[in-house]
Design a protein around this motif. Structure first.
Motif, PDB file in Angstrom:
ATOM      1  N   VAL A 130       0.840  -1.188   0.000  1.00  0.00           N
ATOM      2  CA  VAL A 130       0.000   0.000   0.000  1.00  0.00           C
ATOM      3  C   VAL A 130       0.879   1.244   0.000  1.00  0.00           C
ATOM      4  N   THR A 131       0.687   2.087  -1.025  1.00  0.00           N
ATOM      5  CA  THR A 131       1.449   3.326  -1.147  1.00  0.00           C
ATOM      6  C   THR A 131       0.497   4.500  -1.059  1.00  0.00           C
ATOM      7  N   VAL A 132       0.703   5.357  -0.074  1.00  0.00           N
ATOM      8  CA  VAL A 132      -0.120   6.554   0.114  1.00  0.00           C
ATOM      9  C   VAL A 132       0.739   7.778  -0.153  1.00  0.00           C
ATOM     10  N   THR A 133       0.241   8.681  -0.979  1.00  0.00           N
ATOM     11  CA  THR A 133       0.933   9.934  -1.283  1.00  0.00           C
ATOM     12  C   THR A 133       0.228  11.069  -0.549  1.00  0.00           C
ATOM     13  N   GLY A 134       1.017  11.804   0.237  1.00  0.00           N
ATOM     14  CA  GLY A 134       0.463  12.922   0.992  1.00  0.00           C
ATOM     15  C   GLY A 134       0.113  12.578   2.418  1.00  0.00           C
ATOM     16  N   CYS A 135       0.782  11.557   3.009  1.00  0.00           N
ATOM     17  CA  CYS A 135       0.475  11.146   4.380  1.00  0.00           C
ATOM     18  C   CYS A 135       0.587  12.321   5.351  1.00  0.00           C
ATOM     19  N   PRO A 136      -0.430  12.582   6.160  1.00  0.00           N
ATOM     20  CA  PRO A 136      -0.289  13.581   7.219  1.00  0.00           C
ATOM     21  C   PRO A 136       0.766  13.146   8.239  1.00  0.00           C
ATOM     22  N   ALA A 137       1.406  14.093   8.881  1.00  0.00           N
ATOM     23  CA  ALA A 137       2.441  13.783   9.864  1.00  0.00           C
ATOM     24  C   ALA A 137       1.893  12.884  10.960  1.00  0.00           C
ATOM     25  N   GLY A 138       2.629  11.818  11.269  1.00  0.00           N
ATOM     26  CA  GLY A 138       2.242  10.914  12.344  1.00  0.00           C
ATOM     27  C   GLY A 138       1.154   9.925  12.007  1.00  0.00           C
ATOM     28  N   SER A 139       0.668   9.930  10.775  1.00  0.00           N
ATOM     29  CA  SER A 139      -0.410   9.014  10.395  1.00  0.00           C
ATOM     30  C   SER A 139       0.123   7.603  10.150  1.00  0.00           C
ATOM     31  N   GLN A 140      -0.788   6.636  10.157  1.00  0.00           N
ATOM     32  CA  GLN A 140      -0.430   5.243   9.911  1.00  0.00           C
ATOM     33  C   GLN A 140      -1.402   4.628   8.913  1.00  0.00           C
ATOM     34  N   ALA A 185       4.905   6.575   5.085  1.00  0.00           N
ATOM     35  CA  ALA A 185       5.869   7.497   4.490  1.00  0.00           C
ATOM     36  C   ALA A 185       5.385   7.813   3.086  1.00  0.00           C
ATOM     37  N   SER A 186       5.150   9.074   2.786  1.00  0.00           N
ATOM     38  CA  SER A 186       4.544   9.468   1.516  1.00  0.00           C
ATOM     39  C   SER A 186       5.294   8.903   0.322  1.00  0.00           C
ATOM     40  N   GLY A 187       4.568   8.199  -0.550  1.00  0.00           N
ATOM     41  CA  GLY A 187       5.149   7.649  -1.764  1.00  0.00           C
ATOM     42  C   GLY A 187       5.916   6.360  -1.575  1.00  0.00           C
ATOM     43  N   GLN A 188       5.992   5.824  -0.345  1.00  0.00           N
ATOM     44  CA  GLN A 188       6.742   4.601  -0.074  1.00  0.00           C
ATOM     45  C   GLN A 188       5.782   3.459   0.266  1.00  0.00           C
ATOM     46  N   PRO A 189       5.908   2.296  -0.385  1.00  0.00           N
ATOM     47  CA  PRO A 189       4.974   1.194  -0.119  1.00  0.00           C
ATOM     48  C   PRO A 189       5.146   0.608   1.278  1.00  0.00           C
ATOM     49  N   ALA A 190       4.029   0.267   1.901  1.00  0.00           N
ATOM     50  CA  ALA A 190       4.002  -0.453   3.169  1.00  0.00           C
ATOM     51  C   ALA A 190       3.449  -1.844   2.882  1.00  0.00           C
ATOM     52  N   LYS A 191       4.226  -2.874   3.224  1.00  0.00           N
ATOM     53  CA  LYS A 191       3.867  -4.255   2.873  1.00  0.00           C
ATOM     54  C   LYS A 191       3.216  -4.968   4.041  1.00  0.00           C
TER      55      LYS A 191
END
Length: 423
Positions: free
Chosen positions: A281-291, A379-385
């Motif tokens: 899962v890759t999210v772009t624009g993650c708010p600070a401290g979000s998960q 982390a914005s633009g980085q995949p989480a597996k």
């Protein structure tokens, strides 16, 4: 080589046009049997190791001269294959040598048993469903309408099937299997009948409600969960489908999270013989401290969820008599320890009955309830597996107990922590 436990490579049979030979070697670093390992090599790696030339096509053979199941995959959709996936079995500690033969493409590729499958079928005017490789879901802003076969994007292997609702609900669901055959092409058709009823192949085993179902996605911000649903854009894109692996993406734009507008891509991969699928899962624009959050429905749960560390992973899961067939169902998520975040459980309040009626036709509220979950660093633009597991007691006696399910999770986590080596 990609750091993963799988070595996926579709290999073609020995043809009369074969000429030059080369070899590849792979090592099982563990003292356990490892059947159905998918190993993925890039085309560049194969060319470097074997000298494969333009216009030649590879075939792979075991020491006993049998063909290795494989597939050549075009993962960047430029019309040319760029990865090869091999399906290999390993004895404990085995170093396996594979012969690579070269074909001019005559009668290529060979046909292997299909053990993974994808399907998004879009309803046609005559009531039939046409399979598509890409499609954009309808927004819910103009009302709710089911356009997809089984209401969902569907994927399966020979062990279990999954689906993700192709609308603003965006919840994952489960098909339990009683036999190792592909079934999703026939769901929601007269030939199969209702997939809510127990049949020889299995059934839909999960009640989802307004939970995250079996691995749905959300974002955790300031202790509040925001479902990945009701986005401006929700698209399906098939990347590859075959006997060794199937991979697709769910792409989202216009995901509103507490005033922030985000984008997200979930890349899902499924392999033969496994009671799990892999999600990046890759999210772009993650708010600070979000998960980034993955969750499991708890609506029929009578026992508490479990969590434990195994290998290099953190696990959260459930096991109970909680299937729609009133028998044992186990679900779990494992995430890398280095990325593991909050473990929690939502309220069981039925927000739909309180008036939060996102989809009245389906009794669905967009507010997440009846869910246990685990977060990962965003982390914005980085995949989480993560890897989502599910087992059904009607399929196998081991799945009737929590201990049997946990044992399987631990074994698979150890393999994922210690992947097959490409020598």
């Amino acid at each position: 080589m990609k750091a993963r436990l799988f070595i996926a490579f579709i290999l073609v049979g020995l043809l009369s046009s074969c000429g030059k030979q080369a070899g590849l070697s792979f090592q099982n670093p563990q003292n356990v049997e490892r059947p159905d390992e998918v190993v993925v090599l890039t085309k560049a790696e194969l060319v470097q190791k074997t000298g494969l030339a333009e216009g030649q096509f590879p075939l792979f053979k075991n020491a006993d001269n049998s063909l290795v199941p494989f597939q050549l995959d075009d993962m960047n959709n430029d019309g040319n294959w760029d990865e090869v996936a091999l399906l290999l079995d390993f004895a404990p500690g085995e170093t396996k040598k594979i012969t690579v033969e070269f074909s001019d493409g005559t009668d290529y590729p060979p046909v292997f048993e299909k053990r993974t499958n994808l399907r998004l079928g879009i309803k046609q005017e005559d009531g039939s469903y046409k399979e598509v490789d890409s499609y954009r879901a309808l927004p819910c802003s103009d009302g709710f309408k089911v356009i997809a076969q089984g209401e969902s994007v569907n994927w399966e292997n020979d062990k279990i099937g999954f689906r993700n609702y192709f609308d603003c609900r965006n919840v994952k669901d489960l098909f339990g299997k009683r036999m190792p055959k592909m079934i999703i092409d026939k769901i929601h058709t007269p030939e199969m009948g209702s997939y809510h009823d127990l049949a020889d192949w299995g059934m839909d085993v999960l009640h989802c409600g307004s939970s995250l179902g079996s691995g749905g996605i959300a974002l955790l911000k300031n202790d509040s969960l925001y479902r990945l649903g009701s986005t401006d854009v929700y698209e399906y894109q098939k990347l590859t489908e075959g006997p060794v692996r199937s991979v697709f993406e769910l792409r989202y734009k216009g995901w509103e999270v507490d005033g922030d507008m985000l984008e997200a891509v979930e890349k899902i991969s499924i392999y033969p013989g496994k009671y799990w699928f892999e999600s990046d899962v890759t999210v772009t624009g993650c708010p600070a401290g979000s998960q980034i959050v993955t969750g499991i429905v708890t609506s029929h749960l009578k026992r508490e969820p479990f969590d434990f560390q195994t290998g290099s992973f953190q696990c959260v899961g459930t096991h109970d008599v909680q299937s729609l067939n009133n028998d044992e169902l186990g679900m779990a998520v494992i995430v890398p320890l280095a990325e593991a975040g909050k473990i929690g459980r939502t309220t069981d309040i039925n927000f739909f009955k309180l008036g939060y009626e996102t989809v009245p036709e389906k009794g669905f509220s967009n507010i997440i309830s009846e869910t246990c979950y685990i977060g990962q660093k965003c982390a914005s633009g980085q995949p989480a597996k993560h890897y989502f597991f599910s087992v059904w007691g009607l399929d196998k006696d081991q799945w009737k107990t929590e201990e049997g399910f946990k044992k399987y999770i631990a074994e698979e986590a150890e393999k994922l922590s210690d992947s097959i080596s490409f020598l």
